[in-house]
Design a protein around this motif. Structure first.
Motif, PDB file in Angstrom:
ATOM      1  N   LYS A 199       7.034   1.006   8.805  1.00  0.00           N
ATOM      2  CA  LYS A 199       8.230   0.350   8.300  1.00  0.00           C
ATOM      3  C   LYS A 199       8.725   1.008   7.012  1.00  0.00           C
ATOM      4  N   GLU A 200      10.029   0.856   6.774  1.00  0.00           N
ATOM      5  CA  GLU A 200      10.635   1.500   5.611  1.00  0.00           C
ATOM      6  C   GLU A 200       9.978   1.053   4.311  1.00  0.00           C
ATOM      7  N   LYS A 201       9.583  -0.211   4.238  1.00  0.00           N
ATOM      8  CA  LYS A 201       8.971  -0.718   3.001  1.00  0.00           C
ATOM      9  C   LYS A 201       7.650  -0.014   2.694  1.00  0.00           C
ATOM     10  N   ASP A 202       6.991   0.521   3.733  1.00  0.00           N
ATOM     11  CA  ASP A 202       5.728   1.215   3.518  1.00  0.00           C
ATOM     12  C   ASP A 202       5.915   2.536   2.773  1.00  0.00           C
ATOM     13  N   ASP A 204       8.547   2.876   0.544  1.00  0.00           N
ATOM     14  CA  ASP A 204       9.499   2.562  -0.526  1.00  0.00           C
ATOM     15  C   ASP A 204       9.151   3.292  -1.820  1.00  0.00           C
ATOM     16  N   SER A 205       7.865   3.528  -2.067  1.00  0.00           N
ATOM     17  CA  SER A 205       7.460   4.189  -3.310  1.00  0.00           C
ATOM     18  C   SER A 205       7.834   5.668  -3.341  1.00  0.00           C
ATOM     19  N   LYS A 207      10.994   6.649  -2.580  1.00  0.00           N
ATOM     20  CA  LYS A 207      12.452   6.657  -2.490  1.00  0.00           C
ATOM     21  C   LYS A 207      13.147   7.589  -3.476  1.00  0.00           C
TER      22      LYS A 207
END
Length: 270
Positions: A199-202, A204-205, A207
């Motif tokens: 998932k994209e949130k995985d 996120d760090s 970005k």
């Protein structure tokens, strides 16, 4: 009782490629681990600047037939192997015509940043994990170093967590000095997610898409963090120097006897 297994996934390693002083440390860590009774394997990219004849690389036919999905395209992965000089352990090199054949590493002959360095990173990280699956060799510890290995911890913790070979693996990630000032392409994260069951949130760090961000995403998903230089980005040192829930190994110089790493590997593989 079977030997504990450690896998090194590295951007660079002496004597094959030396971009920073940590390349020598990777070599020493692999040899020391092997000498202390661990079962060791190493994986790195086969950049076009690595001399195949001098280092006696040869293709591993039994590992042929792997395709790596990157940006909705399948790229063939060729795997070559060499024996590390003065040590009885093998280094596996991941090769692909599109990503690693060129005679430059991250910048062209005019010092221009390659636009596809993000895709090359995705290919290397996925390719390394697919290679281990093909081995059928389950590592107890996976030690990642170099920014090109930064997606490996996230992939193991998400997309590959149900793969039997990684079911019990603990991950070490080394944060070293920044080595580039450019950014990866804006669609890097989007492309890293494609066909990856992540998932994209995985991610996120990552970005910010720069060198610091890549170290951050690797460290975020690791079980242990080591520092490989005195020149580590100050923000990363503050953020991860005392990260809760992670084992931390500070930088003790390039002339360390490596006992702090051996203790770390042992504690993670109990």
């Amino acid at each position: 009782m079977s030997k504990k297994r450690i896998l090194f996934i590295a951007t660079e390693m002496s004597p094959y490629l030396e971009l920073t002083e940590f390349a020598g440390m990777v070599n020493r860590l692999a040899v020391k681990s092997n000498d202390t009774g661990l079962e060791v394997r190493c994986i790195m990219p086969r950049f076009g600047v690595i001399n195949e004849r001098r280092h006696r690389l040869h293709e591993v036919v039994r590992l042929s037939g792997i395709n790596v999905s990157v940006d909705n395209d399948d790229y063939p992965l060729q795997i070559k192997v060499a024996s590390l000089p003065n040590a009885r352990l093998q280094v596996y090199f991941l090769e692909n015509e599109d990503f690693f054949k060129r005679k430059q590493i991250f910048h062209d002959e005019n010092e221009e940043w390659f636009d596809d360095n993000g895709l090359r990173t995705i290919f290397f990280c996925k390719g390394a994990l697919e290679t281990v699956k093909k081995f059928g060799w389950a590592p107890d510890v996976v030690h990642c170093s170099g920014w090109m290995s930064s997606l490996v911890p996230a992939y193991i913790k998400t997309a590959y967590k149900r793969e039997p070979v990684f079911g019990n693996s603990k991950i070490v990630f080394t944060i070293a000095e920044n080595t580039f000032e450019e950014k990866l392409s804006p669609d890097f994260i989007k492309k890293a997610l494609i066909n990856a069951n992540i998932k994209e949130k995985d991610l996120d760090s990552a970005k910010e898409l720069d060198n610091t961000a890549l170290y951050r995403v690797g460290a975020t998903h690791a079980d242990a963090i080591t520092f490989g230089s005195e020149e580590v980005n100050t923000k990363l040192m503050t953020e991860f120097g005392k990260a809760k829930g992670k084992k931390i190994v500070s930088f003790k110089g390039l002339d360390t006897d490596l006992s702090e790493y051996m203790d770390l590997y042992e504690s993670l593989s109990l």
